[in-house]
Scaffold this motif. Sequence first.
Motif, PDB file in Angstrom:
ATOM      1  N   LEU A 117      32.572 -60.678  21.259  1.00 60.83           N
ATOM      2  CA  LEU A 117      31.358 -61.433  20.978  1.00 60.83           C
ATOM      3  C   LEU A 117      31.372 -62.804  21.635  1.00 60.83           C
ATOM      4  O   LEU A 117      30.306 -63.352  21.964  1.00 60.83           O
ATOM      5  CB  LEU A 117      31.180 -61.573  19.461  1.00 60.83           C
ATOM      6  N   ALA A 118      32.550 -63.383  21.832  1.00 59.53           N
ATOM      7  CA  ALA A 118      32.637 -64.646  22.574  1.00 59.53           C
ATOM      8  C   ALA A 118      32.147 -64.446  23.996  1.00 59.53           C
ATOM      9  O   ALA A 118      31.427 -65.284  24.559  1.00 59.53           O
ATOM     10  CB  ALA A 118      34.069 -65.169  22.565  1.00 59.53           C
ATOM     11  N   SER A 119      32.517 -63.333  24.600  1.00 60.26           N
ATOM     12  CA  SER A 119      32.047 -63.017  25.944  1.00 60.26           C
ATOM     13  C   SER A 119      30.539 -62.807  25.955  1.00 60.26           C
ATOM     14  O   SER A 119      29.835 -63.310  26.839  1.00 60.26           O
ATOM     15  CB  SER A 119      32.755 -61.755  26.451  1.00 60.26           C
ATOM     16  N   LEU A 120      30.037 -62.091  24.974  1.00 54.33           N
ATOM     17  CA  LEU A 120      28.596 -61.839  24.893  1.00 54.33           C
ATOM     18  C   LEU A 120      27.813 -63.133  24.739  1.00 54.33           C
ATOM     19  O   LEU A 120      26.788 -63.336  25.415  1.00 54.33           O
ATOM     20  CB  LEU A 120      28.302 -60.898  23.720  1.00 54.33           C
ATOM     21  N   SER A 121      28.256 -64.020  23.856  1.00 56.55           N
ATOM     22  CA  SER A 121      27.515 -65.265  23.617  1.00 56.55           C
ATOM     23  C   SER A 121      27.525 -66.152  24.856  1.00 56.55           C
ATOM     24  O   SER A 121      26.506 -66.771  25.201  1.00 56.55           O
ATOM     25  CB  SER A 121      28.095 -66.016  22.417  1.00 56.55           C
ATOM     26  N   TYR A 143      35.214 -67.089  29.735  1.00 48.45           N
ATOM     27  CA  TYR A 143      35.121 -67.939  28.533  1.00 48.45           C
ATOM     28  C   TYR A 143      35.901 -67.325  27.378  1.00 48.45           C
ATOM     29  O   TYR A 143      36.637 -68.022  26.667  1.00 48.45           O
ATOM     30  CB  TYR A 143      33.653 -68.114  28.163  1.00 48.45           C
ATOM     31  N   ALA A 144      35.747 -66.019  27.174  1.00 49.04           N
ATOM     32  CA  ALA A 144      36.408 -65.348  26.047  1.00 49.04           C
ATOM     33  C   ALA A 144      37.924 -65.392  26.166  1.00 49.04           C
ATOM     34  O   ALA A 144      38.633 -65.418  25.143  1.00 49.04           O
ATOM     35  CB  ALA A 144      35.933 -63.907  25.942  1.00 49.04           C
ATOM     36  N   PHE A 145      38.445 -65.411  27.413  1.00 47.90           N
ATOM     37  CA  PHE A 145      39.889 -65.420  27.619  1.00 47.90           C
ATOM     38  C   PHE A 145      40.339 -66.708  28.300  1.00 47.90           C
ATOM     39  O   PHE A 145      41.372 -66.738  28.979  1.00 47.90           O
ATOM     40  CB  PHE A 145      40.320 -64.202  28.431  1.00 47.90           C
ATOM     41  N   SER A 146      39.586 -67.762  28.096  1.00 46.92           N
ATOM     42  CA  SER A 146      39.975 -69.069  28.622  1.00 46.92           C
ATOM     43  C   SER A 146      41.263 -69.534  27.958  1.00 46.92           C
ATOM     44  O   SER A 146      41.696 -68.980  26.937  1.00 46.92           O
ATOM     45  CB  SER A 146      38.871 -70.092  28.364  1.00 46.92           C
ATOM     46  N   THR A 365      35.233 -76.155  28.560  1.00 40.22           N
ATOM     47  CA  THR A 365      35.573 -74.880  29.184  1.00 40.22           C
ATOM     48  C   THR A 365      34.323 -74.074  29.515  1.00 40.22           C
ATOM     49  O   THR A 365      34.238 -73.447  30.576  1.00 40.22           O
ATOM     50  CB  THR A 365      36.489 -74.062  28.256  1.00 40.22           C
ATOM     51  N   LEU A 366      33.341 -74.074  28.616  1.00 39.44           N
ATOM     52  CA  LEU A 366      32.112 -73.320  28.872  1.00 39.44           C
ATOM     53  C   LEU A 366      31.395 -73.842  30.111  1.00 39.44           C
ATOM     54  O   LEU A 366      30.928 -73.053  30.950  1.00 39.44           O
ATOM     55  CB  LEU A 366      31.191 -73.404  27.653  1.00 39.44           C
ATOM     56  N   LEU A 367      31.300 -75.156  30.253  1.00 38.98           N
ATOM     57  CA  LEU A 367      30.622 -75.720  31.420  1.00 38.98           C
ATOM     58  C   LEU A 367      31.420 -75.459  32.700  1.00 38.98           C
ATOM     59  O   LEU A 367      30.841 -75.183  33.754  1.00 38.98           O
ATOM     60  CB  LEU A 367      30.408 -77.217  31.231  1.00 38.98           C
ATOM     61  N   MET A 368      32.733 -75.550  32.637  1.00 37.77           N
ATOM     62  CA  MET A 368      33.550 -75.254  33.812  1.00 37.77           C
ATOM     63  C   MET A 368      33.452 -73.777  34.180  1.00 37.77           C
ATOM     64  O   MET A 368      33.456 -73.414  35.357  1.00 37.77           O
ATOM     65  CB  MET A 368      35.001 -75.670  33.568  1.00 37.77           C
TER      66      MET A 368
END
Length: 831
Positions: A117-121, A143-146, A365-368
């Motif tokens: 779900l982290a990947s989906l969002s 993002y999910a595996f950052s 991390t999301l922005l990068m």
Amino acid sequence: MVLNRLQNDKKPYALFAFLWAFLLAAILVIPVMIYDKGYFLYYGDFNVQQIPFYQLAHDSIRNGEMGWSHLTDLGANFIGSYSFYVLGSPFFWLTVPLPSSWVPYCIGPLLMLKLGLASLSAYLYIRRYVRHKKYAVIGGVLYAFSGFSVYNIFFFHFHEAIIIFPLLLAALDEFHETKRKGVVALAVFASATVNYYFFFGQVVFVIIYYVVKLISKSYRFRLREFFLLAFECVAGFGMSMLLLLPSIAAITGNYRVSEFLYGWDAVVYPKGQRYMQILVSMFFPGDVPAKNNFTPSAGAKWSSVAAYIPMFSMTFVIAHLRDKKRGFFRRMIIILLVMACVPILNSVFQCLNNNYYARWFYMLTLLMTLVTVQALDDFNITEFKHGFYPTAIITLVISVLIGLMPEDEDKPIKSLKIGIAESPKRFWVFVIATICGLILTFIIYFCYRKKRKWFFRVTVISLSLFVATYSTMYMWSARSYADRDDEFMINYALNGGKDITLDDVKDVRSDFYKTSDNMGMFWQIPNIQAFHSIVPGSLMNFYKNVGVQRDVGSRPSTDFYGLRGLLSVKYLFAENDMETLPSENENLMPGYHYLRTENGFDIYENDYYIPMGFTYDRFITKEEYTDVAKDVHHLLLLKSMVLSQEQMEKYADITGYTDGKYLNLNFSHDPNKPQDIYYPQYEGFDSITSQFIYDKSTYLTDAEKLKEHSCSSFNYTKEGFEAQFRNDGNDNLLFFSIPYDEGWSATVNGEKADIEEVNTGLMAVRVPGHTTSEIKFVYHTPLLKQGAVISGVAVVALAIYLIIFRGFRAKRQFRRTYRIKQNTKKTRRKL
């Protein structure tokens, strides 16, 4: 033509984003579950907090015990203590319908679901900013595996915030781009409900995000829309009050939330290695929690300093910062990097608290991640080189600097040690993993130049291999630091103490000696050893005054043997295979004898156990108590009850208070004036503490005396507790070693009684003399009803708003915000 083709792409990319990450998570999780016989065990906080917290909260809700938790430390507000960890999590509520024994087995599948779900969002947010939505799918997996996400598997409840945050930004974009009403309110509600700590940081970020969007002209400011947006934010926040308001009330007494940064500590970090720690976290997978390896002296061992983008590292981030001279994301990343390096700005994301945490790095991390997939979507060879070579050089420089720097070893004979990492082996494993990621990144670049139609497929395959390998390596590396092996946890903790045959173990308090944290919580028995951050402020105050450090856990050592009597501890559990057992352990504390061995533990019984609820015949003021040496406070509390002077006066018929007696009580102490080690020297005031003797034999005598004046029965109830006490003397104050809290109410023989906070944090009520009293304590969560009312009003207000403005309907067509002009070159159309 290209634009029409992109808009007509109807593939289920959202499903792809979820399933890809879910399958990668399965590769990470399932081998551990097989190894651990169906459980998913990690190490540290994960094992001793996340698993027992889930099961305890699950059972409390199923049993209707949602007011006071007598299984949490000496007792705690259930909602206030567990809203931070589990109560706001939809993943936790999925377990509530299941049997209690199933709950520990759910942790692994829930982690897989969270990562999916982290990947989906992240995909739902990023898709607006790329040409091809398939690259947003890559962004979701990154993002999910950052580094932040993998690091914080250790803190299982952090992933709720990781999931919600991209949805919050996506909702804000949706509100402005399509004029869709209601989505922001729901996102704010979800963010505030799942975790109030992270919500505060997200509010700070969104304010910065909104302002920079306006400055960058990504948003247009219209006063009407601004007020509608403000209304949705307030309504969403209001709907969360059912859980948020009692949670805030519960933490206001916790001194950890009121410590702020001042002076130079607000401007620069006192430890220079912390700057290197922040830098390293962006170029390497990062140290495992509690085990700083790259920067051993940086501190912040549990602070989530991790911002690594899997495989690509900082390649496309640096390229974006170098080549995009203007733009929203460049401005945001620079602002966030500056905030990360300035202590006071970093602390803004955590209510200005002085404890260093980087638990907002998932935002960075999301922005990068976003600028990384933008670069993949619109690949430019020159920009790639501008980012790849600096990233490779910085990575190699850090590797050589830390890995090959000589250091003096602190030994009688001086010798040089090569490398300044704490664990060279683990350091080089992480370095090799990072370099392999950069090699794969270069292979993708080479593929783009030689076989462009394979570019996306090679990227997906390479990223899958790297994520599966790097996250598995990280997981098993971290598992090696578990203080107890998996066999111990499975056989003696997760079994719930099923082999313990003590009839009254769930009715009395126990103690655990040098074993895994929260063992009593695994067994769900009352105990005095607890690893739990959110507990009543009165409990923290009690331990502070008695001389026991209480920050994130209650772990009173055996030096404080008097506490065992005061807190009604009957049993001591010590691991059976410890070398000091059983002979030496019998003398750890006075008054214990070996009983038997069960469930992997030697059991000792306290011969001087004092049942819960007892009376004193002597009373002293807080000033007298404070002035006695702190190392004997645990024994002093068995000799006399500690009251404020106002309480001494209120109960003068019991305490013997007179104005003249305490007239000369000296409140201020001259530090230059010599004080006796055990009792105060007041001018004109003779404290009874000067008559007390503090040793083991008098402790036993005091315990026997209090036992004679204790409750004949004591029982925990769903609402609180009840007791019966026979008072053969005059009126007195009946003491209970349970933390004071505003939510308590009490009755004695059916009549309402005042509850007094005594002994610097615990409770007492007045009981009549020469009679048997029935005492009942009931706990009602403070501000829960008020929170429910506010939430209800907010729901109604939002419903009216949605009806008026035709909520959830888009007034504009969804569009992506990339620049079409940048994508007209023939080489880019072929992607």
